[in-house]
Write a protein that holds these residues in place. Structure first.
Motif, PDB file in Angstrom:
ATOM      1  N   GLY A  39      57.058  25.098  46.024  1.00 16.69           N
ATOM      2  CA  GLY A  39      55.588  25.322  45.759  1.00 16.69           C
ATOM      3  C   GLY A  39      55.486  26.252  44.520  1.00 16.69           C
ATOM      4  O   GLY A  39      56.523  26.305  43.535  1.00 16.69           O
ATOM      5  N   LYS A  40      54.346  26.722  44.064  1.00 18.68           N
ATOM      6  CA  LYS A  40      54.386  27.386  42.916  1.00 18.68           C
ATOM      7  C   LYS A  40      53.334  28.777  43.300  1.00 18.68           C
ATOM      8  O   LYS A  40      52.483  28.711  44.391  1.00 18.68           O
ATOM      9  CB  LYS A  40      53.201  26.679  41.867  1.00 18.68           C
ATOM     10  CG  LYS A  40      52.148  26.142  42.142  1.00 18.68           C
ATOM     11  CD  LYS A  40      51.460  25.231  40.968  1.00 18.68           C
ATOM     12  CE  LYS A  40      50.158  24.407  41.714  1.00 18.68           C
ATOM     13  NZ  LYS A  40      49.966  23.457  40.839  1.00 18.68           N
ATOM     14  N   LEU A  41      53.763  29.803  42.493  1.00 14.73           N
ATOM     15  CA  LEU A  41      52.873  30.982  42.398  1.00 14.73           C
ATOM     16  C   LEU A  41      52.281  31.283  41.268  1.00 14.73           C
ATOM     17  O   LEU A  41      52.963  31.489  40.224  1.00 14.73           O
ATOM     18  CB  LEU A  41      53.902  32.135  42.902  1.00 14.73           C
ATOM     19  CG  LEU A  41      53.413  33.505  42.804  1.00 14.73           C
ATOM     20  CD1 LEU A  41      52.287  33.920  43.914  1.00 14.73           C
ATOM     21  CD2 LEU A  41      54.423  34.741  42.988  1.00 14.73           C
ATOM     22  N   LEU A  42      50.957  31.656  41.454  1.00 17.88           N
ATOM     23  CA  LEU A  42      50.382  32.127  39.973  1.00 17.88           C
ATOM     24  C   LEU A  42      49.827  33.508  40.259  1.00 17.88           C
ATOM     25  O   LEU A  42      49.326  33.829  41.323  1.00 17.88           O
ATOM     26  CB  LEU A  42      49.118  31.172  39.803  1.00 17.88           C
ATOM     27  CG  LEU A  42      49.480  29.568  39.650  1.00 17.88           C
ATOM     28  CD1 LEU A  42      48.965  28.951  40.966  1.00 17.88           C
ATOM     29  CD2 LEU A  42      48.429  28.935  38.594  1.00 17.88           C
ATOM     30  N   GLU A  43      50.003  34.263  39.336  1.00 20.37           N
ATOM     31  CA  GLU A  43      49.729  35.655  39.472  1.00 20.37           C
ATOM     32  C   GLU A  43      48.849  36.073  38.174  1.00 20.37           C
ATOM     33  O   GLU A  43      49.114  35.679  37.025  1.00 20.37           O
ATOM     34  CB  GLU A  43      50.926  36.736  39.336  1.00 20.37           C
ATOM     35  CG  GLU A  43      51.816  36.480  40.593  1.00 20.37           C
ATOM     36  CD  GLU A  43      53.050  37.438  40.461  1.00 20.37           C
ATOM     37  OE1 GLU A  43      53.269  38.033  41.520  1.00 20.37           O
ATOM     38  OE2 GLU A  43      53.699  37.443  39.397  1.00 20.37           O
ATOM     39  N   PHE A  44      47.776  36.781  38.298  1.00 25.04           N
ATOM     40  CA  PHE A  44      46.916  37.139  37.213  1.00 25.04           C
ATOM     41  C   PHE A  44      46.049  38.396  37.512  1.00 25.04           C
ATOM     42  O   PHE A  44      46.154  38.751  38.809  1.00 25.04           O
ATOM     43  CB  PHE A  44      46.163  36.013  36.722  1.00 25.04           C
ATOM     44  CG  PHE A  44      45.506  35.245  37.587  1.00 25.04           C
ATOM     45  CD1 PHE A  44      44.261  35.581  38.197  1.00 25.04           C
ATOM     46  CD2 PHE A  44      46.028  33.986  38.267  1.00 25.04           C
ATOM     47  CE1 PHE A  44      43.510  34.542  38.952  1.00 25.04           C
ATOM     48  CE2 PHE A  44      45.537  33.284  39.313  1.00 25.04           C
ATOM     49  CZ  PHE A  44      44.212  33.568  39.562  1.00 25.04           C
ATOM     50  N   ASP A  45      45.692  38.994  36.610  1.00 27.98           N
ATOM     51  CA  ASP A  45      44.691  40.000  36.882  1.00 27.98           C
ATOM     52  C   ASP A  45      43.020  39.657  36.607  1.00 27.98           C
ATOM     53  O   ASP A  45      42.836  38.605  36.169  1.00 27.98           O
ATOM     54  CB  ASP A  45      44.792  41.280  35.600  1.00 27.98           C
ATOM     55  CG  ASP A  45      45.896  41.615  35.297  1.00 27.98           C
ATOM     56  OD1 ASP A  45      46.695  42.149  36.674  1.00 27.98           O
ATOM     57  OD2 ASP A  45      46.342  42.247  34.206  1.00 27.98           O
ATOM     58  N   LEU A  46      42.457  40.178  37.576  1.00 25.17           N
ATOM     59  CA  LEU A  46      40.882  40.052  37.824  1.00 25.17           C
ATOM     60  C   LEU A  46      40.044  41.224  37.503  1.00 25.17           C
ATOM     61  O   LEU A  46      40.727  42.072  37.925  1.00 25.17           O
ATOM     62  CB  LEU A  46      40.631  39.556  39.186  1.00 25.17           C
ATOM     63  CG  LEU A  46      41.001  37.909  39.559  1.00 25.17           C
ATOM     64  CD1 LEU A  46      40.660  37.781  40.795  1.00 25.17           C
ATOM     65  CD2 LEU A  46      39.954  36.940  38.796  1.00 25.17           C
ATOM     66  N   ASP A  47      39.029  40.911  36.631  1.00 25.51           N
ATOM     67  CA  ASP A  47      37.788  42.205  36.494  1.00 25.51           C
ATOM     68  C   ASP A  47      37.411  42.291  37.912  1.00 25.51           C
ATOM     69  O   ASP A  47      37.043  41.368  38.668  1.00 25.51           O
ATOM     70  CB  ASP A  47      36.992  41.700  35.571  1.00 25.51           C
ATOM     71  CG  ASP A  47      37.946  41.771  34.101  1.00 25.51           C
ATOM     72  OD1 ASP A  47      38.998  42.417  34.185  1.00 25.51           O
ATOM     73  OD2 ASP A  47      37.241  41.108  33.013  1.00 25.51           O
ATOM     74  N   GLY A  48      36.927  43.598  38.049  1.00 27.20           N
ATOM     75  CA  GLY A  48      36.042  43.965  39.256  1.00 27.20           C
ATOM     76  C   GLY A  48      36.921  44.625  40.193  1.00 27.20           C
ATOM     77  O   GLY A  48      38.320  44.925  40.206  1.00 27.20           O
ATOM     78  N   SER A  49      36.120  45.081  41.239  1.00 26.09           N
ATOM     79  CA  SER A  49      36.936  45.643  42.500  1.00 26.09           C
ATOM     80  C   SER A  49      36.336  45.487  43.724  1.00 26.09           C
ATOM     81  O   SER A  49      37.038  46.037  44.723  1.00 26.09           O
ATOM     82  CB  SER A  49      36.425  47.476  42.175  1.00 26.09           C
ATOM     83  OG  SER A  49      34.769  47.464  42.332  1.00 26.09           O
ATOM     84  N   ASP A  50      35.734  44.317  43.911  1.00 29.00           N
ATOM     85  CA  ASP A  50      35.265  43.981  45.301  1.00 29.00           C
ATOM     86  C   ASP A  50      36.122  42.791  45.745  1.00 29.00           C
ATOM     87  O   ASP A  50      36.294  41.881  45.078  1.00 29.00           O
ATOM     88  CB  ASP A  50      33.630  43.277  45.375  1.00 29.00           C
ATOM     89  CG  ASP A  50      33.362  42.682  46.379  1.00 29.00           C
ATOM     90  OD1 ASP A  50      34.067  42.522  47.348  1.00 29.00           O
ATOM     91  OD2 ASP A  50      31.855  42.585  46.395  1.00 29.00           O
ATOM     92  N   GLN A  51      37.143  43.154  46.568  1.00 30.34           N
ATOM     93  CA  GLN A  51      38.088  42.171  47.079  1.00 30.34           C
ATOM     94  C   GLN A  51      37.669  40.908  47.650  1.00 30.34           C
ATOM     95  O   GLN A  51      38.022  39.817  47.544  1.00 30.34           O
ATOM     96  CB  GLN A  51      39.173  42.821  48.166  1.00 30.34           C
ATOM     97  CG  GLN A  51      39.829  43.882  47.187  1.00 30.34           C
ATOM     98  CD  GLN A  51      41.079  44.310  48.265  1.00 30.34           C
ATOM     99  OE1 GLN A  51      41.346  43.964  49.124  1.00 30.34           O
ATOM    100  NE2 GLN A  51      41.983  45.171  47.423  1.00 30.34           N
TER     101      GLN A  51
END
Length: 79
Positions: A39-51
């Protein structure tokens, strides 16, 4: 916030890359390995705080771009 998206082939879809890895592992002496799926794993940062909002955004990203939902499933994580 950190986001992870795991994308993998649905059960029953032939995983050619998984079969190649399995064959290579057997060739290197690991005969007890079977049913390899890649498979594949994508990791990144997201703005905001509402999960919950972030999970909704990630699912939309997967449906539109990150996964081919005809043959792939996905799982999203937010931390």
């Amino acid at each position: 916030m950190k986001a992870k998206v795991h994308v993998y082939l649905k059960p029953g879809v032939l995983d050619v890359q998984g079969k190649a890895v399995e064959g290579a592992l057997h060739g290197l002496g690991w005969d007890g390995v079977s049913n390899v799926r890649v498979g594949k794993l994508l990791e990144f940062d997201l703005d905001g705080s509402d999960q919950e909002a972030a999970k909704g955004e990630l699912k939309a990203m997967c449906e539109k771009l990150l996964a081919n939902t005809v043959i792939e499933s996905y799982k999203v994580e937010v931390a």
